[in-house]
Design a protein around this motif. Structure first.
Motif, mmCIF file in Angstrom:
data_model
loop_
_atom_site.group_PDB
_atom_site.id
_atom_site.type_symbol
_atom_site.label_atom_id
_atom_site.label_comp_id
_atom_site.label_asym_id
_atom_site.label_seq_id
_atom_site.Cartn_x
_atom_site.Cartn_y
_atom_site.Cartn_z
ATOM 1 N N ALA A 31 0.839 -1.210 0.000
ATOM 2 C CA ALA A 31 0.000 0.000 0.000
ATOM 3 C C ALA A 31 0.871 1.256 0.000
ATOM 4 C CB ALA A 31 -0.932 -0.006 1.205
ATOM 5 N N ASP A 32 1.966 1.239 0.760
ATOM 6 C CA ASP A 32 2.889 2.381 0.772
ATOM 7 C C ASP A 32 3.473 2.629 -0.619
ATOM 8 O OD1 ASP A 32 2.615 2.581 3.588
ATOM 9 O OD2 ASP A 32 4.389 1.324 3.939
ATOM 10 N N ILE A 33 3.881 1.543 -1.261
ATOM 11 C CA ILE A 33 4.499 1.652 -2.588
ATOM 12 C C ILE A 33 3.489 2.222 -3.585
ATOM 13 C CG2 ILE A 33 5.476 0.336 -4.521
ATOM 14 C CD1 ILE A 33 6.491 -1.678 -2.303
ATOM 15 N N ALA A 34 2.295 1.660 -3.577
ATOM 16 C CA ALA A 34 1.264 2.123 -4.507
ATOM 17 C C ALA A 34 0.933 3.591 -4.264
ATOM 18 C CB ALA A 34 0.010 1.259 -4.361
ATOM 19 N N GLU A 35 0.797 3.977 -3.009
ATOM 20 C CA GLU A 35 0.487 5.373 -2.687
ATOM 21 C C GLU A 35 1.595 6.301 -3.180
ATOM 22 O OE1 GLU A 35 -0.235 8.250 1.188
ATOM 23 O OE2 GLU A 35 -0.512 6.085 1.405
ATOM 24 N N ARG A 36 2.847 5.945 -2.930
ATOM 25 C CA ARG A 36 3.972 6.770 -3.374
ATOM 26 C C ARG A 36 3.962 6.919 -4.896
ATOM 27 N NH1 ARG A 36 9.504 7.961 -1.568
ATOM 28 N NH2 ARG A 36 8.514 8.095 0.465
ATOM 29 N N ALA A 37 3.568 5.858 -5.608
ATOM 30 C CA ALA A 37 3.547 5.881 -7.075
ATOM 31 C C ALA A 37 2.291 6.556 -7.622
ATOM 32 C CB ALA A 37 3.652 4.467 -7.616
ATOM 33 N N GLY A 38 1.352 6.879 -6.719
ATOM 34 C CA GLY A 38 0.105 7.494 -7.166
ATOM 35 C C GLY A 38 -0.827 6.493 -7.826
ATOM 36 N N LEU A 39 -0.744 5.247 -7.376
ATOM 37 C CA LEU A 39 -1.551 4.173 -7.946
ATOM 38 C C LEU A 39 -2.243 3.413 -6.818
ATOM 39 C CD1 LEU A 39 1.209 2.993 -10.424
ATOM 40 C CD2 LEU A 39 -0.902 4.168 -11.058
ATOM 41 N N THR A 40 -3.004 2.404 -7.189
ATOM 42 C CA THR A 40 -3.687 1.586 -6.183
ATOM 43 C C THR A 40 -2.896 0.303 -5.929
ATOM 44 O OG1 THR A 40 -4.962 0.356 -7.824
ATOM 45 C CG2 THR A 40 -5.944 2.429 -6.986
ATOM 46 N N ALA A 41 -3.165 -0.314 -4.792
ATOM 47 C CA ALA A 41 -2.530 -1.597 -4.484
ATOM 48 C C ALA A 41 -2.941 -2.633 -5.527
ATOM 49 C CB ALA A 41 -2.900 -2.055 -3.081
ATOM 50 N N ARG A 42 -4.161 -2.544 -5.999
ATOM 51 C CA ARG A 42 -4.619 -3.470 -7.037
ATOM 52 C C ARG A 42 -3.757 -3.338 -8.291
ATOM 53 N NH1 ARG A 42 -10.789 -4.266 -9.174
ATOM 54 N NH2 ARG A 42 -10.258 -5.895 -10.660
ATOM 55 N N THR A 43 -3.407 -2.112 -8.650
ATOM 56 C CA THR A 43 -2.539 -1.906 -9.804
ATOM 57 C C THR A 43 -1.163 -2.513 -9.542
ATOM 58 O OG1 THR A 43 -3.720 0.104 -10.430
ATOM 59 C CG2 THR A 43 -1.509 -0.171 -11.324
ATOM 60 N N PHE A 44 -0.660 -2.369 -8.320
ATOM 61 C CA PHE A 44 0.615 -2.983 -7.967
ATOM 62 C C PHE A 44 0.596 -4.471 -8.316
ATOM 63 C CE2 PHE A 44 3.404 -5.409 -5.267
ATOM 64 C CZ PHE A 44 4.583 -4.678 -5.254
ATOM 65 N N PHE A 45 -0.479 -5.153 -7.912
ATOM 66 C CA PHE A 45 -0.549 -6.596 -8.107
ATOM 67 C C PHE A 45 -0.781 -6.998 -9.565
ATOM 68 C CE2 PHE A 45 -1.384 -6.399 -3.481
ATOM 69 C CZ PHE A 45 -0.299 -7.154 -3.088
ATOM 70 N N ARG A 46 -1.093 -6.064 -10.424
ATOM 71 C CA ARG A 46 -1.142 -6.360 -11.864
ATOM 72 C C ARG A 46 0.272 -6.586 -12.404
ATOM 73 N NH1 ARG A 46 -6.198 -5.271 -13.913
ATOM 74 N NH2 ARG A 46 -7.403 -3.725 -12.756
ATOM 75 N N TYR A 47 1.253 -5.980 -11.755
ATOM 76 C CA TYR A 47 2.637 -6.044 -12.228
ATOM 77 C C TYR A 47 3.526 -6.969 -11.404
ATOM 78 C CZ TYR A 47 1.334 -2.068 -15.077
ATOM 79 O OH TYR A 47 0.716 -1.257 -15.989
ATOM 80 N N PHE A 48 3.236 -7.095 -10.112
ATOM 81 C CA PHE A 48 4.122 -7.837 -9.213
ATOM 82 C C PHE A 48 3.307 -8.743 -8.299
ATOM 83 C CE2 PHE A 48 5.902 -3.554 -9.906
ATOM 84 C CZ PHE A 48 7.036 -3.888 -10.613
ATOM 85 N N ALA A 49 3.806 -9.957 -8.079
ATOM 86 C CA ALA A 49 3.132 -10.892 -7.176
ATOM 87 C C ALA A 49 3.246 -10.443 -5.725
ATOM 88 C CB ALA A 49 3.719 -12.292 -7.329
ATOM 89 N N ASP A 50 4.372 -9.840 -5.377
ATOM 90 C CA ASP A 50 4.596 -9.314 -4.034
ATOM 91 C C ASP A 50 5.719 -8.285 -4.108
ATOM 92 O OD1 ASP A 50 7.125 -10.679 -3.942
ATOM 93 O OD2 ASP A 50 6.143 -12.469 -3.157
ATOM 94 N N LYS A 51 6.058 -7.680 -2.994
ATOM 95 C CA LYS A 51 7.039 -6.592 -3.037
ATOM 96 C C LYS A 51 8.447 -7.069 -3.368
ATOM 97 C CE LYS A 51 7.807 -6.256 1.956
ATOM 98 N NZ LYS A 51 7.726 -5.380 3.112
ATOM 99 N N ARG A 52 8.752 -8.344 -3.124
ATOM 100 C CA ARG A 52 10.067 -8.873 -3.519
ATOM 101 C C ARG A 52 10.259 -8.831 -5.029
ATOM 102 N NH1 ARG A 52 9.509 -14.540 -0.816
ATOM 103 N NH2 ARG A 52 7.776 -14.228 -2.194
ATOM 104 N N GLU A 53 9.168 -9.037 -5.755
ATOM 105 C CA GLU A 53 9.248 -9.095 -7.215
ATOM 106 C C GLU A 53 9.644 -7.759 -7.834
ATOM 107 O OE1 GLU A 53 9.287 -11.863 -9.152
ATOM 108 O OE2 GLU A 53 9.366 -12.715 -7.135
#
Length: 188
Positions: A31-53
Motif C-alpha cells: 500500500a505504501d508503494i502504490a500510494e507513493r507511485a500514485g496508484l492503487t494496491a490493485r494496480t501494484f498486483f497487476r505487475y508484481f506478485a509481491d514486493k520482492r518481485e
C-alpha cells in the motif's frame, strides 16, 4: 489515483526502491508503494506478485538469456569462453542502469531475506551454466569449477561496478575482472 496511467510499472519500481531505502524493506508495505507511485494496491498486483518481485522480477528471463548466450558459443569453445559469453549477456541485460543496480544492491545487502534470495538466484545461474558446459562434454568437476569461477567474476565485477567511482560499463568491469583472474594464473 490513476489506474491505467502510463509508466505504472516503472513508477512502482522507483517508489518501492525509494521506500525500501528510506524505511527498510520490512517496514514498507505494498500500500505504501502504490500510494507513493500514485496508484492503487490493485494496480501494484497487476505487475508484481509481491514486493520482492519489484527487485527480483525478470530473473527467469535473465537466467534464460544467460544460459542461451552460453549455448550459442561455437562448439569446441573452451569452458571459460562459454562462461565469458554468459557474463557478457548478463552485463548487456543488467548494465544499463548503474543507479538502479546500486540502489537495489544496497537494499538487498541490508535485508537477510533478500540477500538469501539473491544468493539462491546466483547459485541457480551457476548450476545452469555448469549444465551447459557438461552438455558440451566438459567433465563434471571442470564444468562446476568454470561455472563457479564465472559467478565469482560476476559478483566481484558487479560489486565493483555498483560501488566504485568508475565510469566504465559493466561489460568493461567484467572483462577487467576476467583479466585479473587470468593474471592470477600466469606463471613467471
Amino acid at each position: 489515483m490513476g489506474r491505467w496511467a502510463p509508466g505504472a510499472e516503472s513508477r512502482l519500481r522507483l517508489a518501492a526502491l525509494e521506500l525500501f531505502a528510506e524505511r527498510g524493506y520490512e517496514a514498507t508495505t505494498v500500500a505504501d508503494i502504490a500510494e507513493r507511485a500514485g496508484l492503487t494496491a490493485r494496480t501494484f498486483f497487476r505487475y508484481f506478485a509481491d514486493k520482492r518481485e519489484v527487485l527480483f522480477g525478470g530473473n527467469d528471463v535473465l537466467t534464460r538469456r544467460f544460459v542461451a548466450a552460453a549455448e550459442a558459443t561455437p562448439a569446441g569453445a573452451p569452458p571459460l569462453a562459454v562462461v565469458t559469453a554468459a557474463l557478457d549477456e548478463f552485463a548487456a541485460l543488467v548494465g544499463e542502469d548503474r543507479e538502479w543496480s546500486s540502489r537495489r544492491r544496497a537494499v538487498i545487502d541490508a535485508t537477510p531475506e533478500l540477500l538469501e534470495r539473491e544468493l539462491a538466484k546466483l547459485s541457480s545461474m551457476s548450476t545452469a551454466l555448469a549444465g551447459v558446459l557438461r552438455s558440451r562434454g566438459v567433465p563434471e568437476l571442470d564444468a562446476a569449477l568454470a561455472a563457479e569461477t564465472g559467478l565469482a567474476v560476476l559478483r566481484t565485477a558487479f560489486d565493483r561496478w555498483t560501488t566504485d567511482d568508475t565510469t566504465a560499463s559493466l561489460t568493461a568491469v567484467m572483462h577487467e575482472t576476467l583479466g585479473r583472474l587470468h593474471g592470477l594464473t600466469a606463471t613467471g
